[in-house]
Design a protein around this motif. Structure first.
Motif, PDB file in Angstrom:
ATOM      1  N   GLU A  31       0.827  -1.206   0.000  1.00  0.00           N
ATOM      2  CA  GLU A  31       0.000   0.000   0.000  1.00  0.00           C
ATOM      3  C   GLU A  31       0.867   1.265   0.000  1.00  0.00           C
ATOM      4  O   GLU A  31       1.859   1.351   0.720  1.00  0.00           O
ATOM      5  N   ARG A  36      -3.741   4.171   4.979  1.00  0.00           N
ATOM      6  CA  ARG A  36      -4.139   2.785   4.730  1.00  0.00           C
ATOM      7  C   ARG A  36      -3.008   1.825   5.098  1.00  0.00           C
ATOM      8  O   ARG A  36      -3.255   0.733   5.621  1.00  0.00           O
ATOM      9  N   PRO A  85      -3.625  -3.958  -3.555  1.00  0.00           N
ATOM     10  CA  PRO A  85      -4.576  -4.219  -2.467  1.00  0.00           C
ATOM     11  C   PRO A  85      -6.035  -4.242  -2.900  1.00  0.00           C
ATOM     12  O   PRO A  85      -6.817  -5.062  -2.418  1.00  0.00           O
ATOM     13  N   ARG A  86      -6.432  -3.337  -3.787  1.00  0.00           N
ATOM     14  CA  ARG A  86      -7.853  -3.225  -4.119  1.00  0.00           C
ATOM     15  C   ARG A  86      -8.389  -4.452  -4.841  1.00  0.00           C
ATOM     16  O   ARG A  86      -9.593  -4.690  -4.843  1.00  0.00           O
ATOM     17  N   LEU A  89      -9.127  -6.927  -1.766  1.00  0.00           N
ATOM     18  CA  LEU A  89      -9.904  -6.448  -0.620  1.00  0.00           C
ATOM     19  C   LEU A  89     -11.344  -6.964  -0.589  1.00  0.00           C
ATOM     20  O   LEU A  89     -11.854  -7.273   0.495  1.00  0.00           O
ATOM     21  N   MET A 126     -12.533  -0.035   3.836  1.00  0.00           N
ATOM     22  CA  MET A 126     -11.396   0.131   2.929  1.00  0.00           C
ATOM     23  C   MET A 126     -11.693  -0.469   1.559  1.00  0.00           C
ATOM     24  O   MET A 126     -11.237   0.041   0.533  1.00  0.00           O
ATOM     25  N   ALA A 127     -12.461  -1.549   1.537  1.00  0.00           N
ATOM     26  CA  ALA A 127     -12.859  -2.127   0.253  1.00  0.00           C
ATOM     27  C   ALA A 127     -13.758  -1.178  -0.517  1.00  0.00           C
ATOM     28  O   ALA A 127     -13.791  -1.190  -1.749  1.00  0.00           O
ATOM     29  N   ASN A 128     -14.487  -0.330   0.228  1.00  0.00           N
ATOM     30  CA  ASN A 128     -15.341   0.685  -0.393  1.00  0.00           C
ATOM     31  C   ASN A 128     -14.612   2.008  -0.534  1.00  0.00           C
ATOM     32  O   ASN A 128     -15.234   3.067  -0.580  1.00  0.00           O
ATOM     33  N   ASP A 129     -13.266   1.955  -0.564  1.00  0.00           N
ATOM     34  CA  ASP A 129     -12.410   3.136  -0.706  1.00  0.00           C
ATOM     35  C   ASP A 129     -12.462   4.060   0.497  1.00  0.00           C
ATOM     36  O   ASP A 129     -12.135   5.244   0.399  1.00  0.00           O
ATOM     37  N   ASN A 154     -16.978  -9.009  -7.171  1.00  0.00           N
ATOM     38  CA  ASN A 154     -15.759  -9.687  -6.753  1.00  0.00           C
ATOM     39  C   ASN A 154     -15.031 -10.192  -7.986  1.00  0.00           C
ATOM     40  O   ASN A 154     -15.360 -11.227  -8.548  1.00  0.00           O
TER      41      ASN A 154
END
Length: 374
Positions: A31, A36, A85-86, A89, A126-129, A154
């Motif tokens: 990251e 983050r 990462p994204r 996630l 974090m997955a949703n920014d 996904n």
């Protein structure tokens, strides 16, 4: 001395915590954003502390403690390094959400249970920014959309299943034709035709699916906009009821609904998300990119069983086809273990058994038809 079932649970919990810690440590290294990165490092530290609890329990029972990385861990770390990462996630958020209650109800693990709930919330955000909610009502709305955010969009799951479709369908097709005693050239042509036909079918199906979903969503949103324009009081009442159902008291629900209704665009966005369960920013995604991805993924999976017939023939080519397909099935099984909660070994073996069973069935049908026709 703990029972066998308890020891098995200790080992499983230790493996899960070590897996999570290793992934968060890798995410922290990869990251680039400072906040983050720090969050991932804190999550990793917490998971290491949890792992230590289970390691201590095993040592207290004179059990050997294994702390080496698993195949699943190595694979996930490689995906993090390769795609960032994204990409992982959503799968990580799904796993944290599924495991958030695994320590619930046990007084000895009360703190870990609270930690797991916190981890699930953090990773989902974090997955949703990491978009913050403006009000308590919005927080509740975000929690309600948890399942949609985790279970949809996904990329990893879609990629694995798309490749699996191509692999299994073409493997079965080739084995069916081979069972009928067809010559090598005909088998190869059949395999290539299967790749093209299957990939085109998948692409067309995906394009139609996404396009229809987008058109339906747009129609529903337009109806909601018309209702908002002509009957705003009724729509505000609906919002108030939605937030009451989510746990707000009557006064706060009225305040949140009234505040949202002051801006028609925000009101439409809220009603679209809360009443229709749709994300206005996505609406099912891009149909052309979805079709292209489906075409490529199916083709990638389907090419494996066809490859041996490019350089070999007869029984030797069939044996190579089976061997290569088994390896590909095992790889897909390992990938599915990233989001199905099972071990990599179990997932790989299950995938191989099912794939071979399907291929054996089509081979048998081909053999029967070949004999009857001849």
């Amino acid at each position: 001395m703990a029972s066998k079932n308890e020891l098995r649970r200790y080992r499983a919990n230790l493996a899960d915590e070590l897996h999570s810690a290793a992934i968060y440590e890798t995410l922290a290294r990869v990251e680039k954003e400072a906040d983050r990165k720090r969050t991932f490092a804190e999550l990793a530290s917490s998971e290491r502390q949890h792992a230590q609890v289970w390691a201590d329990k095993l040592r207290a029972n004179h059990q050997r403690v294994r702390t080496g990385p698993s195949i699943k861990t190595g694979l996930m770390k490689a995906l993090v390094r390769a795609f960032g990462p994204r990409f992982v996630l959503p799968s990580l958020a799904a796993a944290e959400f599924a495991d958030r209650n695994k320590y619930a109800g046990n007084p000895d693990t009360a703190k870990m249970s609270a930690d797991e709930h916190h981890h699930a919330s953090v990773v989902q955000a974090m997955a949703n920014d990491g978009k913050p909610a403006a009000t308590k009502g919005a927080e509740i709305a975000n929690a309600e959309s948890w399942h949609r955010g985790v279970s949809s969009g996904n990329d990893l799951r879609a990629a694995v299943l798309g490749a699996n479709d191509g692999l299994v369908s073409n493997f079965c097709l080739i084995m069916g034709v081979a069972g009928a005693g067809t010559q090598n050239k005909a088998i190869l042509l059949t395999a290539l035709a299967g790749i093209i036909a299957g990939a085109c079918s998948m692409a067309l199906g995906e394009w139609l699916s996404v396009t229809n979903a987008r058109e339906l969503a747009k129609t529903q949103i337009q109806k909601e906009a018309d209702e908002l324009e002509h009957t705003p009081e009724a729509e505000e009442h609906e919002l108030r009821l939605i937030y009451r159902a989510k746990g707000l008291d009557s006064e706060e629900a009225s305040r949140v609904a009234s505040q949202i209704m002051r801006d028609k665009d925000k009101a439409l966005d809220a009603l679209t998300r809360e009443e229709l369960g749709l994300d206005p920013a996505e609406l099912g995604g891009n149909p052309w990119s979805a079709a292209g991805v489906s075409f490529c993924l199916f083709a990638v999976g389907a090419v494996f069983p066809a490859m041996p017939f490019l350089w070999s023939s007869g029984q030797f080519a069939i044996v190579q086809c089976i061997g290569l397909s088994v390896l590909a099935l095992a790889a897909i099984g390992v990938f599915t273990s990233l989001f199905n909660g099972r071990s990599a070994g179990f997932s790989a073996v299950r995938q191989i058994v099912i794939g071979l069973a399907a291929a054996a069935f089509t081979f048998g049908v081909g053999r029967l038809l070949g004999v009857s026709v001849s």
